[in-house]
Write an enzyme that holds these catalytic residues in place. Structure first.
Site, PDB file in Angstrom:
ATOM      1  N   LYS A 163       0.820  -1.215   0.000  1.00 12.76           N
ATOM      2  CA  LYS A 163       0.000   0.000   0.000  1.00 12.76           C
ATOM      3  C   LYS A 163       0.852   1.262   0.000  1.00 12.76           C
ATOM      4  O   LYS A 163       0.497   2.257  -0.629  1.00 12.76           O
ATOM      5  CB  LYS A 163      -0.954   0.016   1.208  1.00 12.76           C
ATOM      6  CG  LYS A 163      -2.139  -0.916   1.022  1.00 12.76           C
ATOM      7  CD  LYS A 163      -3.256  -0.576   1.977  1.00 12.76           C
ATOM      8  CE  LYS A 163      -4.494  -1.419   1.684  1.00 12.76           C
ATOM      9  NZ  LYS A 163      -5.530  -1.271   2.667  1.00 12.76           N
ATOM     10  N   LYS A 201     -10.919  -3.411  -3.417  1.00 11.92           N
ATOM     11  CA  LYS A 201     -11.896  -2.320  -3.443  1.00 11.92           C
ATOM     12  C   LYS A 201     -11.215  -0.961  -3.558  1.00 11.92           C
ATOM     13  O   LYS A 201     -11.860   0.017  -3.878  1.00 11.92           O
ATOM     14  CB  LYS A 201     -12.824  -2.372  -2.227  1.00 11.92           C
ATOM     15  CG  LYS A 201     -12.160  -2.361  -0.855  1.00 11.92           C
ATOM     16  CD  LYS A 201     -13.208  -2.264   0.231  1.00 11.92           C
ATOM     17  CE  LYS A 201     -12.997  -3.089   1.488  1.00 11.92           C
ATOM     18  NZ  LYS A 201     -11.712  -3.118   2.146  1.00 11.92           N
ATOM     19  N   LYS A 216      -4.493  -8.959  -6.621  1.00 13.11           N
ATOM     20  CA  LYS A 216      -5.703  -9.328  -5.877  1.00 13.11           C
ATOM     21  C   LYS A 216      -6.857  -8.418  -6.289  1.00 13.11           C
ATOM     22  O   LYS A 216      -6.644  -7.231  -6.537  1.00 13.11           O
ATOM     23  CB  LYS A 216      -5.385  -9.138  -4.380  1.00 13.11           C
ATOM     24  CG  LYS A 216      -6.433  -9.591  -3.416  1.00 13.11           C
ATOM     25  CD  LYS A 216      -6.129  -9.067  -2.017  1.00 13.11           C
ATOM     26  CE  LYS A 216      -6.403  -7.585  -1.931  1.00 13.11           C
ATOM     27  NZ  LYS A 216      -6.763  -7.045  -0.617  1.00 13.11           N
TER      28      LYS A 216
END
Ligand code: TYM
Length: 329
Positions: free
Chosen positions: A115, A200, A197
């Protein structure tokens, strides 16, 4: 007779929920709630570790509560609550920041590295120590089992380490929970990049099928999903990652064996296969979208209020115990 286990899991209201959340996590929760004491949280404090829109956060928290119920979580059997409603979570996470968790643990977390990318010095401290709050979520409830998708396994392993270290230093205080990750479906991949992956937080909405996508939107996304070069519908994750991912989704939502699907689609082209997959996905979505639309915001708020009272009683008792053992009480 087996004693009921305590199950805890949660989802961040940081974007649209998608079929990966259902396949990797929620589907297990629905099954587990019949035989166990389940607690499912909407972890909104986790969702503020990155930029967020306050109005949208509020809306998404209610949306997740309604989705939990529409998909089959029964608020009479399971506790559904919002993390920020119970301050014991953030209090315990502060204690774990000081006792039980090290900088070196957090630096190893692959989700943080993914991230933060090359901006590790610029992201919020919250994004860095987010697994500590997750440990507090889990350990406050004497959780036995944490059912999650693959990507959260490392965080649950850290939670176990924190519990063990705390117990070692202060005496038996926390139960050490087990992680539960499915053999199949624990990592549903993106429709636009089968090496990533399904997520969202991905800006490209075509990369996931949201649980609230309209049927025509879902069909378009499946049509646009990347395919592999060549032809043939085979489950070969290394050679054919895109088709293998679509096959897994088909098998899971259509309740079919992958081997059987490979036989049935032996001489079929990608286009026809995707069309059939779209039918399966739409059928799945329609099953709960109807129910979802019948749940009002005030009903969801009421369920969260009741959940808060139940969860709070458990969490505050545990926090009191922790405060006593560390000497602040
Ligand atoms: P979150 O909100 O990213 O995801 C919620 C759950 O869905 C699973 N999941 C997937 N499974 C399969 N394939 C995918 N593509 C996929 N995407 C998501 C996740 O593994 C997860 O189980 N930190 C957690 C939330 C959390 C939590 C907790 C979970 C906070 N406290 C305590 C369990 C216990 C998270 O961000 O999940």
């Amino acid at each position: 007779m087996n004693k009921k286990k305590i199950i805890f899991s949660g989802i961040q209201p940081s974007g649209e929920l998608h079929i990966g959340h259902y396949i990797g996590a929620i589907e297990q929760w629905i099954k587990l709630q019949n035989e166990n004491n389940c607690i499912f949280s909407i972890v909104d404090y986790h969702a503020i570790t990155v930029n967020h829109d306050p109005e949208l956060l509020k809306k998404r928290s209610l949306e997740i509560c309604k989705l939990y119920i529409a998909m089959g979580i029964d608020p009479e059997k399971s506790i559904i609550f919002k993390q920020s409603d119970i301050s014991a979570h953030t209090e315990l996470s502060w204690i774990f920041n000081c006792k039980g968790c090290y900088m070196s643990d957090l630096k190893k977390m692959t989700q943080f590295k993914d991230k933060a990318g090359d901006k590790q010095e610029l992201v919020s401290v919250g994004l860095f120590n987010y697994p500590v709050l997750m440990a507090a979520d889990i350990l406050l409830y004497d959780t036995d089992i944490v059912p999650v998708g693959e990507d959260q396994k490392q965080h649950v392993e850290l939670t176990r380490d924190i519990a063990k270290r705390f117990n070692h230093q202060f005496g038996q205080t926390f139960k050490v929970p087990e992680v539960m990750v499915k053999k199949e479906g624990a990592r549903v991949m993106s429709l636009s990049d089968p090496y990533k992956k399904m997520s969202k937080s991905e800006a490209n909405k075509n990369s996931y099928i949201a649980l609230l996508d309209a049927p025509d939107v879902a069909r378009k996304k499946i049509k646009k999903a990347v395919s592999d070069s060549g032809s043939g519908i085979y489950y070969l994750p290394d050679e054919k990652p895109a088709i293998s991912n679509l096959l897994s989704i088909y098998a899971f939502l259509g309740n079919r064996e992958i081997k059987r699907l490979e036989k049935d689609y032996k001489d079929v082209g990608y286009g026809d296969f995707k069309n059939d997959l779209a039918d399966i996905v739409i059928k799945f979505l329609e099953k709960f979208q109807d129910k979802y639309s019948q749940i009002s915001d005030s009903q969801a708020e009421e369920i969260l209020e009741k959940g808060k009272e139940k969860a709070k009683a458990i969490a505050e008792k545990k926090l009191e115990e922790v405060k006593r053992v560390i000497g602040v009480k």
